[in-house]
Design a protein around this motif. Structure first.
Motif, mmCIF file in Angstrom:
data_model
loop_
_atom_site.group_PDB
_atom_site.id
_atom_site.type_symbol
_atom_site.label_atom_id
_atom_site.label_comp_id
_atom_site.label_asym_id
_atom_site.label_seq_id
_atom_site.Cartn_x
_atom_site.Cartn_y
_atom_site.Cartn_z
ATOM 1 N N TYR A 118 36.626 46.266 35.856
ATOM 2 C CA TYR A 118 37.399 45.848 34.686
ATOM 3 C C TYR A 118 38.808 46.388 34.770
ATOM 4 O O TYR A 118 39.098 47.344 35.510
ATOM 5 N N ARG A 119 39.703 45.782 34.009
ATOM 6 C CA ARG A 119 41.061 46.293 33.834
ATOM 7 C C ARG A 119 41.154 46.907 32.447
ATOM 8 O O ARG A 119 40.707 46.300 31.468
ATOM 9 N N GLY A 147 25.152 37.310 41.201
ATOM 10 C CA GLY A 147 26.547 36.931 41.053
ATOM 11 C C GLY A 147 27.265 38.088 40.397
ATOM 12 O O GLY A 147 26.618 39.047 39.933
ATOM 13 N N VAL A 148 28.581 38.047 40.338
ATOM 14 C CA VAL A 148 29.333 39.151 39.730
ATOM 15 C C VAL A 148 30.414 38.592 38.809
ATOM 16 O O VAL A 148 30.785 37.422 38.892
ATOM 17 N N TYR A 149 30.892 39.467 37.931
ATOM 18 C CA TYR A 149 32.019 39.092 37.094
ATOM 19 C C TYR A 149 32.969 40.272 36.977
ATOM 20 O O TYR A 149 32.584 41.429 37.171
ATOM 21 N N PHE A 150 34.228 39.940 36.684
ATOM 22 C CA PHE A 150 35.242 40.972 36.471
ATOM 23 C C PHE A 150 35.821 40.790 35.089
ATOM 24 O O PHE A 150 36.241 39.686 34.716
ATOM 25 N N PHE A 151 35.836 41.890 34.314
ATOM 26 C CA PHE A 151 36.394 41.851 32.966
ATOM 27 C C PHE A 151 37.910 41.984 33.082
ATOM 28 O O PHE A 151 38.451 43.069 33.279
ATOM 29 N N SER A 152 38.579 40.853 32.979
ATOM 30 C CA SER A 152 40.024 40.799 33.189
ATOM 31 C C SER A 152 40.801 41.099 31.917
ATOM 32 O O SER A 152 40.375 40.757 30.811
ATOM 33 N N VAL A 180 31.267 34.173 41.426
ATOM 34 C CA VAL A 180 32.120 35.318 41.098
ATOM 35 C C VAL A 180 32.992 34.853 39.935
ATOM 36 O O VAL A 180 33.797 33.926 40.084
ATOM 37 N N ALA A 181 32.805 35.470 38.770
ATOM 38 C CA ALA A 181 33.368 34.931 37.531
ATOM 39 C C ALA A 181 34.547 35.747 37.010
ATOM 40 O O ALA A 181 34.554 36.984 37.059
ATOM 41 N N PHE A 182 35.504 35.020 36.472
ATOM 42 C CA PHE A 182 36.676 35.572 35.775
ATOM 43 C C PHE A 182 36.330 35.646 34.296
ATOM 44 O O PHE A 182 36.053 34.627 33.658
ATOM 45 N N ASP A 183 36.311 36.845 33.742
ATOM 46 C CA ASP A 183 35.896 37.065 32.351
ATOM 47 C C ASP A 183 37.033 37.734 31.593
ATOM 48 O O ASP A 183 37.131 38.959 31.552
#
Length: 290
Positions: A118-119, A147-152, A180-183
């Motif tokens: 995360y950012r 799968g993965v996600y990143f808390f943007s 791979v997800a943009f969250d």
């Protein structure tokens, strides 16, 4: 009783004015008289038991999910239709603490979307999720698809690309078979992202997902109803897989999506406390005719 002439004249004037106002309100009585005030819009669920009108996007394919094809099987919701193969899943982060992935798999969970990192929403630093490697290794060892996600909290394309490179470095060497997800999510006035507009948000998503696709992974974007309908330019994102957070008994997001998060208070063996529950849909292709 006979009315005075000036009163009759005033009454006629008022009556004529009222008629003119009525015609103006109806578009002059011509072809615009029956104009639909919701022309170019579509009625969608507001997530609170009601409905709202939003702009119809012709460039996007509408969802073909039938609410009657979803049923609750104990703690999970299952898809009972024939158009898709749907598998049960969860999405997790360090907030779930230590996870016994063997028990998770034994409880019927087939995939996991795992937070890679995360950012920070105030200072903007990049951080790996404290449980990321442990969770990915545990889920894969238990036979789950991952799968993965990143808390943007990106505020521009450069930061989104930085986030993508950060994630790609973290997942290198792992069997990531799901997206791979943009969250990106709204935090509030205290966040450095407060005031980021929809155009900028869309550009950030495209930058992140473009880098993910270039690296050989399948990109996706996570959003809840408001972000999807009012912020993102979904027509520009139509080549991505949509992961929609829309809590309920059946998916109600108007446009086609491949991942549906239906609960944030689910319970699964091997996890203490609440966990998010999801379904992942894969289209069943009709057999080719000989």
């Amino acid at each position: 009783m006979k009315r005075p002439v000036h009163i009759l004249k005033n009454f006629k004037i008022l009556l004529a004015a009222a008629a003119l106002l009525f015609l103006a309100a109806c578009g002059g009585g011509g072809r615009d008289a029956a104009r639909n005030p919701y022309e170019g819009m579509v009625q969608v669920s507001n997530g609170a038991g009601g409905f709202m009108w939003v702009k119809l996007l012709d460039g996007l394919e509408a969802s073909d999910f039938d609410p009657g094809e979803f049923s609750r099987d104990g703690k999970f919701i299952d898809y009972t239709g024939s158009e898709y193969a749907a598998i049960r899943g969860i999405d997790v982060s360090s907030h779930q603490g230590d996870i016994d992935w063997g028990l998770v798999a034994a409880d019927g969970v087939e995939f996991a979307m795992i937070r890679a990192g995360y950012r920070g929403y105030t200072e903007g630093g990049l951080y790996a999720d404290e449980k990321f490697h442990e969770n990915v290794q545990g889920a894969l060892a238990a036979g789950l698809r991952v799968g993965v996600y990143f808390f943007s909290q990106a505020v521009n394309e450069e930061e989104a690309l930085e986030e993508a490179r950060f994630v790609l470095n973290l997942i290198e060497g792992y069997d990531i078979s799901l997206p791979v997800a943009f969250d990106w999510e709204e935090i509030g006035e205290e966040a450095r992202t407060h005031g980021v507009d929809g155009e900028t948000l869309t550009e950030c998503c495209l930058a992140f997902c473009g880098a993910v696709e270039e690296a050989g992974y399948e990109p996706a974007v996570y959003f809840y109803r408001r972000l999807g309908y009012y912020e993102y330019d979904l027509e520009r994102l139509k080549d991505l897989k949509f992961w929609v957070g829309a809590l309920g008994d059946s998916p109600d997001f108007y446009y086609r999506h491949h991942l549906w998060q239906y609960s944030i208070t689910g319970r699964v063996s091997g996890i203490e406390g609440d966990v998010d529950l999801d379904l992942y849909f894969e289209k069943i292709e009709a057999p080719a005719r000989e």
